[in-house]
Write a protein that holds these residues in place. Structure first.
Motif, short mmCIF file in Angstrom:
data_model
loop_
_atom_site.label_atom_id
_atom_site.label_comp_id
_atom_site.label_asym_id
_atom_site.label_seq_id
_atom_site.Cartn_x
_atom_site.Cartn_y
_atom_site.Cartn_z
N THR A 173 58.73 47.95 30.27
CA THR A 173 60.15 48.30 30.29
C THR A 173 60.64 48.17 31.72
O THR A 173 59.85 48.20 32.67
CB THR A 173 60.38 49.74 29.80
N LEU A 174 61.93 48.00 31.87
CA LEU A 174 62.51 47.90 33.20
C LEU A 174 62.61 49.29 33.84
O LEU A 174 62.95 50.27 33.17
CB LEU A 174 63.91 47.29 33.13
N THR A 175 62.30 49.36 35.13
CA THR A 175 62.57 50.59 35.86
C THR A 175 64.08 50.70 36.08
O THR A 175 64.83 49.76 35.80
CB THR A 175 61.86 50.57 37.22
N LYS A 176 64.53 51.81 36.59
CA LYS A 176 65.95 51.97 36.87
C LYS A 176 66.42 50.92 37.87
O LYS A 176 67.48 50.31 37.70
CB LYS A 176 66.22 53.38 37.41
N ALA A 177 65.60 50.69 38.91
CA ALA A 177 65.93 49.68 39.91
C ALA A 177 65.89 48.28 39.31
O ALA A 177 66.75 47.43 39.58
CB ALA A 177 64.97 49.77 41.09
N GLY A 178 64.89 48.03 38.45
CA GLY A 178 64.77 46.73 37.81
C GLY A 178 65.94 46.44 36.89
O GLY A 178 66.45 45.31 36.84
N GLY A 179 66.38 47.45 36.15
CA GLY A 179 67.52 47.28 35.25
C GLY A 179 68.80 46.96 36.00
O GLY A 179 69.59 46.10 35.59
N TYR A 180 68.99 47.64 37.13
CA TYR A 180 70.19 47.38 37.95
C TYR A 180 70.15 45.95 38.51
O TYR A 180 71.15 45.22 38.45
CB TYR A 180 70.28 48.38 39.09
N LEU A 181 68.99 45.56 39.04
CA LEU A 181 68.87 44.22 39.62
C LEU A 181 69.09 43.14 38.56
O LEU A 181 69.77 42.14 38.81
CB LEU A 181 67.49 44.05 40.25
N TYR A 182 68.54 43.36 37.37
CA TYR A 182 68.69 42.38 36.29
C TYR A 182 70.16 42.20 35.91
O TYR A 182 70.64 41.07 35.78
CB TYR A 182 67.89 42.85 35.07
N LYS A 183 70.87 43.30 35.76
CA LYS A 183 72.28 43.22 35.37
C LYS A 183 73.11 42.49 36.43
O LYS A 183 73.91 41.62 36.12
CB LYS A 183 72.84 44.63 35.15
N ARG A 184 72.90 42.84 37.70
CA ARG A 184 73.66 42.20 38.77
C ARG A 184 73.33 40.72 38.89
O ARG A 184 74.22 39.88 39.09
CB ARG A 184 73.37 42.91 40.10
N CYS A 185 72.05 40.38 38.76
CA CYS A 185 71.64 38.98 38.90
C CYS A 185 72.15 38.12 37.75
O CYS A 185 72.38 36.93 37.92
CB CYS A 185 70.12 38.89 38.98
N GLN A 186 72.33 38.70 36.58
CA GLN A 186 72.89 37.94 35.46
C GLN A 186 74.31 37.48 35.77
O GLN A 186 74.67 36.33 35.51
CB GLN A 186 72.88 38.79 34.19
N TYR A 187 75.12 38.38 36.33
CA TYR A 187 76.48 38.00 36.70
C TYR A 187 76.47 36.92 37.79
O TYR A 187 77.20 35.93 37.71
CB TYR A 187 77.24 39.23 37.22
N ILE A 188 75.63 37.12 38.79
CA ILE A 188 75.56 36.17 39.90
C ILE A 188 75.08 34.80 39.42
O ILE A 188 75.63 33.76 39.79
CB ILE A 188 74.63 36.71 41.00
#
Length: 302
Positions: free
Chosen positions: A56-71
């Motif tokens: 599962t994604l960590t809290k930090a991993g989830g945030y990074l994944y969401k931001r990187c998808q937009y970028i």
């Protein structure tokens, strides 16, 4: 800090399964695990929680994944538009497809589009595998993708528009004892190998095929894979096995084959145009408008 390992992270975060992520990146599962481990070391924090039941994604991993998808989405669209400006003075749209059925489905739409926009250019690109075509769409290399039996849960960033629906038939050798049946009871094919192509390479699609075969009472049949539709048809022509194909495939001129309705069952398949929600390519928007107008004429409810 290098971002060369970012694609591996995005795939792993999307699937939460290193084996499926490795398949998308065309590397081994071991190599995928190593890339993620090194990426975490570079970043200085954990991206995934690992356990015996999965990741599962960590809290930090989830945030990074969401931001990187937009970028990533913005970057891919910018690259696609820049490529169009640099390569062609003529406005164009790139459409990927994964097999013979998809090619047959999209060809009339391309013809209709050309009639309305003769100065535009449509490039059809054969991607062979469904997953590869959708990946090229997400990466911005394609403007549109044409695939069959699309799973809408595949990505929140992709939208779909129905292109056509078809009933399914049994594909048999003309030399088969069942080739001249008006309709064929599935139980008569028990024990005969099912012929399939590798174009549909999704786990969800494998489950769909398994469910269909069980629905027909043929769940115990062996499965033989071919590289593409034409290779599969040659195997069927030799009476090595049978396949289940859309009715429109009867229009493909190949001797030695018979298409027989399935007795007592109504199986349908579908073909859809897949696209990113936003695009900087106005020609793509015109193509989608042509598709939706054509669909409305066929089915006013669409």
């Amino acid at each position: 800090m290098s971002i060369k390992r970012l694609p591996f992270f995005l795939s792993a975060a999307k699937y939460l399964n290193f084996t499926e992520a490795a398949s998308e990146q065309f590397i081994s599962q071991t190599a995928m695990s190593l890339q993620i481990k090194k990426y975490e070391e570079e970043l200085g924090f954990k991206l995934f929680n690992r356990s015996n039941t999965g990741v599962t994604l960590t809290k930090a991993g989830g945030y990074l994944y969401k931001r990187c998808q937009y970028i990533t989405a913005d970057y891919n669209q910018a690259v696609s538009h820049a490529r169009q400006l640099s390569e062609e003075d003529k406005p164009q749209v790139r459409i990927g497809y994964s097999g013979a059925y998809e090619q047959i489905a999209v060809t009339p739409l391309v013809t209709s589009f050309y009639q309305r926009h003769p100065s535009s250019q449509v490039e059809l690109i054969y991607g062979k595998r469904k997953k590869k075509v959708l990946r090229q769409l997400e990466d911005g290399y394609l403007d549109l993708a044409v695939v069959s039996d699309y799973d809408r849960n595949y990505s929140q960033w992709l939208k779909s528009c129905p292109l056509r629906y078809d009933c399914c038939l049994f594909l048999l050798s003309s030399d088969s004892e069942y080739a001249r049946y008006g309709c064929l009871e599935p139980s008569l094919l028990a024990g005969k190998p099912l012929l399939r192509t590798v174009e549909n390479d999704f786990t969800s699609y494998e489950w769909q095929i398994w469910n269909v075969m069980n629905f027909l009472g043929l769940g115990g049949n062996e499965v033989i894979y071919a590289n593409d539709y034409y290779s599969m048809a040659l195997l069927a022509k030799s009476d090595i096995g049978f396949s289940i194909v859309p009715e429109c495939m009867k229009d493909v001129p190949m001797e030695g084959l018979s298409y027989v309705p399935i007795a007592g069952r109504k199986l349908k398949t579908s073909c859809s145009v897949i696209y990113m929600e936003s695009s900087s390519n106005p020609i793509r928007e015109e193509f989608l408008m042509t598709l939706k107008e054509q669909a409305a004429k066929t089915d006013p409810a669409l």
